[in-house]
Design a protein around this motif. Structure first.
Motif, PDB file in Angstrom:
ATOM      1  N   ASP A 153      -6.690  -4.880 -13.870  1.00  0.00           N
ATOM      2  CA  ASP A 153      -6.945  -6.220 -13.344  1.00  0.00           C
ATOM      3  C   ASP A 153      -7.533  -6.134 -11.944  1.00  0.00           C
ATOM      4  OD1 ASP A 153      -4.782  -5.359 -11.906  1.00  0.00           O
ATOM      5  OD2 ASP A 153      -3.388  -6.868 -12.649  1.00  0.00           O
ATOM      6  N   TYR A 175       3.000  -3.983   2.835  1.00  0.00           N
ATOM      7  CA  TYR A 175       3.479  -4.279   1.484  1.00  0.00           C
ATOM      8  C   TYR A 175       2.722  -5.487   0.941  1.00  0.00           C
ATOM      9  CZ  TYR A 175       7.138  -1.179   3.138  1.00  0.00           C
ATOM     10  OH  TYR A 175       7.797  -0.096   3.656  1.00  0.00           O
ATOM     11  N   PRO A 176       2.179  -5.365  -0.260  1.00  0.00           N
ATOM     12  CA  PRO A 176       1.420  -6.504  -0.798  1.00  0.00           C
ATOM     13  C   PRO A 176       2.332  -7.684  -1.117  1.00  0.00           C
ATOM     14  CG  PRO A 176       1.649  -4.776  -2.470  1.00  0.00           C
ATOM     15  CD  PRO A 176       2.225  -4.225  -1.197  1.00  0.00           C
ATOM     16  N   ARG A 225      10.577   0.440   0.491  1.00  0.00           N
ATOM     17  CA  ARG A 225      11.579  -0.573   0.145  1.00  0.00           C
ATOM     18  C   ARG A 225      12.343  -0.154  -1.103  1.00  0.00           C
ATOM     19  NH1 ARG A 225       7.446  -5.391  -0.475  1.00  0.00           N
ATOM     20  NH2 ARG A 225       6.762  -3.784  -1.936  1.00  0.00           N
ATOM     21  N   TRP A 251       8.430  -3.876 -14.996  1.00  0.00           N
ATOM     22  CA  TRP A 251       7.361  -4.839 -15.272  1.00  0.00           C
ATOM     23  C   TRP A 251       7.609  -5.551 -16.608  1.00  0.00           C
ATOM     24  CZ3 TRP A 251       2.950  -4.118 -18.760  1.00  0.00           C
ATOM     25  CH2 TRP A 251       1.914  -5.036 -18.566  1.00  0.00           C
ATOM     26  N   LYS A 278       6.184  -8.980 -17.831  1.00  0.00           N
ATOM     27  CA  LYS A 278       4.784  -8.583 -17.634  1.00  0.00           C
ATOM     28  C   LYS A 278       3.987  -9.638 -16.873  1.00  0.00           C
ATOM     29  CE  LYS A 278       4.940  -5.805 -21.842  1.00  0.00           C
ATOM     30  NZ  LYS A 278       4.345  -5.487 -23.159  1.00  0.00           N
ATOM     31  N   PRO A 279       4.387  -9.892 -15.636  1.00  0.00           N
ATOM     32  CA  PRO A 279       3.731 -10.952 -14.866  1.00  0.00           C
ATOM     33  C   PRO A 279       2.229 -10.713 -14.741  1.00  0.00           C
ATOM     34  CG  PRO A 279       5.105  -9.548 -13.457  1.00  0.00           C
ATOM     35  CD  PRO A 279       5.422  -9.199 -14.869  1.00  0.00           C
ATOM     36  N   ASP A 280       1.486 -11.774 -14.837  1.00  0.00           N
ATOM     37  CA  ASP A 280       0.029 -11.724 -14.744  1.00  0.00           C
ATOM     38  C   ASP A 280      -0.382 -12.029 -13.307  1.00  0.00           C
ATOM     39  OD1 ASP A 280      -2.687 -11.960 -16.336  1.00  0.00           O
ATOM     40  OD2 ASP A 280      -2.621 -13.603 -14.885  1.00  0.00           O
ATOM     41  N   LEU A 281      -1.264 -11.207 -12.768  1.00  0.00           N
ATOM     42  CA  LEU A 281      -1.668 -11.323 -11.359  1.00  0.00           C
ATOM     43  C   LEU A 281      -2.259 -12.698 -11.053  1.00  0.00           C
ATOM     44  CD1 LEU A 281      -2.021  -9.551  -8.721  1.00  0.00           C
ATOM     45  CD2 LEU A 281      -4.373  -9.184  -9.480  1.00  0.00           C
ATOM     46  N   TYR A 318       2.691  -0.717 -22.767  1.00  0.00           N
ATOM     47  CA  TYR A 318       2.779   0.708 -22.459  1.00  0.00           C
ATOM     48  C   TYR A 318       3.455   1.416 -23.636  1.00  0.00           C
ATOM     49  CZ  TYR A 318       1.090   0.728 -17.672  1.00  0.00           C
ATOM     50  OH  TYR A 318       0.281   0.675 -16.563  1.00  0.00           O
ATOM     51  N   ASP A 347      -1.551   1.049  -8.707  1.00  0.00           N
ATOM     52  CA  ASP A 347      -0.153   0.725  -8.978  1.00  0.00           C
ATOM     53  C   ASP A 347      -0.054  -0.324 -10.074  1.00  0.00           C
ATOM     54  OD1 ASP A 347       0.849   2.464  -7.036  1.00  0.00           O
ATOM     55  OD2 ASP A 347       0.591   0.971  -5.458  1.00  0.00           O
ATOM     56  N   GLY A 364       0.474  -8.237  -5.078  1.00  0.00           N
ATOM     57  CA  GLY A 364       0.193  -6.973  -5.764  1.00  0.00           C
ATOM     58  C   GLY A 364       1.474  -6.401  -6.336  1.00  0.00           C
ATOM     59  N   ASP A 365       1.381  -5.826  -7.526  1.00  0.00           N
ATOM     60  CA  ASP A 365       2.554  -5.396  -8.281  1.00  0.00           C
ATOM     61  C   ASP A 365       2.756  -3.887  -8.160  1.00  0.00           C
ATOM     62  OD1 ASP A 365       4.252  -6.425 -10.961  1.00  0.00           O
ATOM     63  OD2 ASP A 365       3.819  -4.288 -10.867  1.00  0.00           O
ATOM     64  N   ARG A 366       3.979  -3.494  -7.785  1.00  0.00           N
ATOM     65  CA  ARG A 366       4.298  -2.064  -7.688  1.00  0.00           C
ATOM     66  C   ARG A 366       5.483  -1.665  -8.559  1.00  0.00           C
ATOM     67  NH1 ARG A 366       3.800  -0.556  -1.231  1.00  0.00           N
ATOM     68  NH2 ARG A 366       1.514  -0.633  -1.136  1.00  0.00           N
ATOM     69  N   THR A 367       5.844  -2.520  -9.501  1.00  0.00           N
ATOM     70  CA  THR A 367       6.982  -2.199 -10.355  1.00  0.00           C
ATOM     71  C   THR A 367       6.647  -1.044 -11.294  1.00  0.00           C
ATOM     72  OG1 THR A 367       6.218  -3.782 -11.992  1.00  0.00           O
ATOM     73  CG2 THR A 367       7.800  -4.588 -10.378  1.00  0.00           C
ATOM     74  N   SER A 368       7.676  -0.427 -11.839  1.00  0.00           N
ATOM     75  CA  SER A 368       7.476   0.579 -12.888  1.00  0.00           C
ATOM     76  C   SER A 368       7.164  -0.153 -14.193  1.00  0.00           C
ATOM     77  CB  SER A 368       8.749   1.404 -13.051  1.00  0.00           C
ATOM     78  OG  SER A 368       9.754   0.591 -13.640  1.00  0.00           O
ATOM     79  N   PRO A 369       6.609   0.554 -15.181  1.00  0.00           N
ATOM     80  CA  PRO A 369       6.344  -0.120 -16.465  1.00  0.00           C
ATOM     81  C   PRO A 369       7.597  -0.775 -17.048  1.00  0.00           C
ATOM     82  CG  PRO A 369       5.220   1.993 -16.401  1.00  0.00           C
ATOM     83  CD  PRO A 369       6.069   1.923 -15.155  1.00  0.00           C
ATOM     84  N   GLN A 373      -6.205  -6.303  -9.034  1.00  0.00           N
ATOM     85  CA  GLN A 373      -5.449  -5.379  -8.170  1.00  0.00           C
ATOM     86  C   GLN A 373      -5.866  -3.936  -8.436  1.00  0.00           C
ATOM     87  OE1 GLN A 373      -1.187  -5.561  -8.694  1.00  0.00           O
ATOM     88  NE2 GLN A 373      -0.845  -3.681  -7.538  1.00  0.00           N
ATOM     89  N   TRP A 386      -9.209  -3.198  -6.768  1.00  0.00           N
ATOM     90  CA  TRP A 386      -9.238  -2.965  -5.313  1.00  0.00           C
ATOM     91  C   TRP A 386      -8.492  -1.681  -4.947  1.00  0.00           C
ATOM     92  CZ3 TRP A 386      -6.019  -7.852  -5.461  1.00  0.00           C
ATOM     93  CH2 TRP A 386      -4.718  -7.700  -5.013  1.00  0.00           C
ATOM     94  N   ARG A 415      -1.387  -5.572 -23.873  1.00  0.00           N
ATOM     95  CA  ARG A 415      -0.679  -5.554 -22.577  1.00  0.00           C
ATOM     96  C   ARG A 415       0.601  -4.729 -22.701  1.00  0.00           C
ATOM     97  NH1 ARG A 415      -1.814  -9.620 -18.774  1.00  0.00           N
ATOM     98  NH2 ARG A 415       0.366  -9.753 -18.189  1.00  0.00           N
ATOM     99  N   LYS A 440      -0.308  -2.337 -13.417  1.00  0.00           N
ATOM    100  CA  LYS A 440      -0.040  -1.866 -14.788  1.00  0.00           C
ATOM    101  C   LYS A 440      -1.257  -2.006 -15.689  1.00  0.00           C
ATOM    102  CE  LYS A 440       3.196  -2.420 -12.974  1.00  0.00           C
ATOM    103  NZ  LYS A 440       3.276  -1.848 -11.608  1.00  0.00           N
TER     104      LYS A 440
END
Lengths: 512, 512
Positions: free
Chosen positions: A358, B454-455, A316, B466, B471-474, A142, A353, B458-463, A360, A363, A140, A355
């Protein structure tokens, strides 16, 4: 199929034997270049309005920062250099260019088996991008990506049926010198796959050396020019409406060297392009039309891909997002404009998007990929492996992308309607005194391989079977497949003599 | 928006304040009932051919096994009972029915805020099915599902903006008596959500008691009949081309009781329907046309949903598969036939074959869901939470489905093209002496909530972000959201008096 089966049983046995062998290419349910276009997000009036706005933008706003050589080409063709340094494009010039530009482009493969014929609504999927991280699924994590990761990506793409081309998806961050990086990128990609390759050059000065290597690989400049198996992914604009001076010079060098170009306009909707989907498409079309005029002014009819690649932004945070519905619409709308113009085109889809690979990511990748295919996009770039809004590339995700894109291609193939598929005779036979089900009909058995796409790693077991198999994990299966592919050291490598010749002339970082 | 901003800065501050408040419903970027139809997998000739084949099937093959009451209704309407027990439908009867049938149906909500207006290409997403397992994400386990799981699903649906209705997605396997199960299903769903509900009945004898409970909930039979907030999902056929005798009797009882019916034809392509996409659509249309004749023969104009639900089959194993491209095409093709007939319709999409909410589930759920929406399907059933080809239901997946469907709805909304969105004025302002980017334009700021989805999870953070967030798990995020929703015990429950009255009259298994 009926002619081979004198009796029902004999025919079935023969078909079963035939199914053990792989299907001939023309019988495969999905192939590169299937025809999309059943999805049309824009009406005819919408497309006319977008084109009119693009023409107006070119005529009234124009583009600044062309290199001197470009100014000379463009003004000679009929563009007008203003006192403000902007080059404006009379609409007659744009329309003349569209009338004369290529309606089809062949992107060659090195093996001749994977050529891409770009025209109409024919759809091809492949990688692309400039990721700076490698996604380590098990950890997990990068990490910075390097030339070996790129080469491995090429070797994996070579083995995946539904990845039709390899555009360099990540940069080799372990090679600090730009010239060495560019040349090793050419090597790492070409040594990994015989499919068509896209790459980029940092500086026009590096192009001659790259061509030298490509001539070696092709077996001579004449052979290279006959079937150029590499195209130049060229960010010729810095949106909004500015030429990227150096990249334009790279483009000129590539045209000179016989390399097809991807005219790549990568505006960010809300930052470097209007935030509205329609506005971002207008600007991308205007910029690519300027690029098309440019290419045709340098060399009329040179193969060029209309690369409207507007990206989405999360307004945002101001950060890029490629996994959204807005992104899928941007790409599908652009695909429809390519048809409107009648030029081969490409755009970005399949970006996650997320990381990690998974739910997300699944889809996100499917949404834009299937919509791109259904809209008839010729070149679907970034279609597999891309995470973190293009910052990360993942080999496991690339491998799973083969299943995902296979499914999208099945959708692109669409619904065949004819007397056989309408199946009225079968219904009659089955319902009126027949067995009451279709499981054993000639048509069900004979079409089971021709009509249906079966996933390679996707799981279709029942909960009971799944438990008995030890509840296999999708990502672990992808990792195992990756290791299997990469353990086959022989695949797609250059012949030893050729490899030796290249290594004698260039500083190749990959071990021999 | 310009009228509220005398100065640029003041306007921005005002907008920022306004954005802190939730958007008014009519300003939300996505809503129930958005109009799809931009995707057309079938040509006009294809649709005419499918209709012609369906008519021929009804005229020549017909359907067997109607109950006596159904035979009486149908023959009185003009259908012909043959010596072989099959009822055949002259094409004039079918065409007359289509001319007289409802062009629109309202499926009411209990709160009046979530009514579904089914007409044209208006799209709504919701649950459905008869799963027998609950998917335990943390334990990677399948277990039998019960009435509490169903009630929890209802309570979760009640809180998810993009789940527009709750059709009973799983069966309460902990209630062994069918009558008690059916009545407790009505209770568990209604007590969990005020959105429209779909349910099923095992036996026509159970319908009167269910209606009694529904009258109690509505506050009287007249109130129920005015706004029936529950519809009957009715498997009135056993494909191919056989009426389901008992279900037809259930249907008659529901029509009598004022309950809208979903005419559900669930053939399996390759087993109980032809294996070809076109053939399965023909049979589904034929069966639902027979159902429409039936409903209109019982009560002209009774609200009915044209429920062509052909499912895909993995022909290698003979097992059902709902996550395939073939499934997405089956559903989208049916949606287009609903438009052809001009009747409100529904079909299944969003089914995952995957056992868990993993990447495969993500791509499977998105593929058919977005194609269903783009094809303008009025009722997208099974759209969220469904795994293992309908055998398992998953609360976490349902919650993530809200994001997934939100994205699909953004795609359905499509691309607005008008002078403002074409953005030529903005381009001019930004490029000619302006800031060179669109980040601060009035249009970018004013449309950032109106245009963009906006989800929630769903995660849109940068690495980097994140990693900083741990490292949140969906799936862990979905589980936390589930627990948050379910911990709110007050939401959507019946008023104490009503609950008491229901419990006095029925054996309710859920604890009070």
């Amino acid at each position: 199929m009926t002619d081979q089966s004198p009796t029902r049983t004999g025919g079935r046995a023969a078909r079963r034997a035939a199914r053990a062998a792989p299907l001939a290419d023309h019988l495969r349910p999905i192939r590169p270049g299937m025809t999309g276009g059943q999805y049309k997000p824009l009406s005819d009036a919408d497309m006319a309005a977008i084109h009119a706005a693009a023409l107006q933008a070119l005529e009234e706003i124009g583009l600044v920062d062309a290199p001197e050589s470009g100014v000379a080409y463009l003004t000679a063709a009929g563009a007008v250099l203003g006192d403000d340094g902007r080059i404006r494009f009379p609409r007659a010039l744009v329309e003349d260019t569209l009338a004369r530009a290529n309606r089809s482009v062949t992107l060659h493969s090195r093996d001749g088996k994977h050529d891409l014929e770009l025209s109409g609504a024919r759809v091809h999927y492949g990688t692309a991008g400039a990721a700076v991280h490698m996604v380590d699924v098990e950890g997990r994590n990068y990490r910075e990506c390097g030339i070996q990761d790129l080469h491995d990506a090429a070797r994996i793409c070579d083995r995946l049926d539904n990845i039709h081309f390899l555009q360099r998806p990540m940069v080799a961050r372990d090679i600090l010198d730009n010239r060495e990086m560019d040349l090793n990128t050419v090597y790492a990609c070409s040594a990994g796959t015989t499919k068509h390759i896209g790459t980029s050059f940092t500086d026009p000065a590096y192009v001659p050396a790259a061509l030298e290597m490509l001539h070696l690989i092709a077996g001579g400049e004449d052979k290279w020019r006959e079937r150029p198996f590499m195209s130049n992914s060229n960010c010729f604009v810095v949106p909004p409406m500015k030429f990227a001076t150096e990249s334009c010079q790279v483009m000129e060098a590539c045209i000179e060297g016989g390399m097809p170009v991807l005219l790549l306009s990568a505006g960010m909707a809300g930052a470097t392009a209007p935030s509205t989907v329609a506005g971002a498409i207008v600007q991308a079309c205007a910029e690519c039309l300027a690029g098309l005029v440019y290419v045709n002014a340098v060399k009329p009819g040179h193969p060029a891909v209309f690369g409207t690649w507007p990206f989405g932004l999360d307004l945002r945070s101001g950060a890029m997002t490629g996994g959204s519905g807005e992104q899928a619409l941007l790409t599908a709308g652009c695909a429809q404009m390519h048809k409107f113009y009648g030029v081969p085109g490409g755009a970005a889809a399949g970006i996650a998007d997320s990381k990690l690979p998974d739910m997300q990511a699944g889809w996100e990748q499917m949404c834009s990929n299937v919509m791109a295919g259904l809209s008839g996009l010729n070149m679907v770039y970034e279609a597999a492996g891309m995470h973190a809004s293009l910052l990360g590339f993942c080999h496991e995700s690339l491998i799973l992308g083969d299943d995902l894109i296979g499914q999208a291609l099945r959708c692109v193939r669409g619904i065949e309607v004819n007397d056989e598929t309408l199946a009225l005779d079968q219904m009659r036979e089955v319902c009126l005194g027949g067995p009451g089900h279709y499981l054993g009909t000639e048509q069900t058995l004979s079409r089971m391989e021709l009509d249906h796409v079966y996933p390679a790693l996707g799981d279709r077991t029942s909960p009971k079977e799944w438990a008995e198999l030890g509840k296999p994990d999708l990502l672990e299966k992808a990792t195992a497949r990756k290791e299997e592919i990469l353990s086959d050291r022989a695949a797609a490598r250059f012949a030893p003599d050729l490899d030796h010749a290249i290594r004698a002339a260039f500083n190749i970082h990959l071990p021999a």
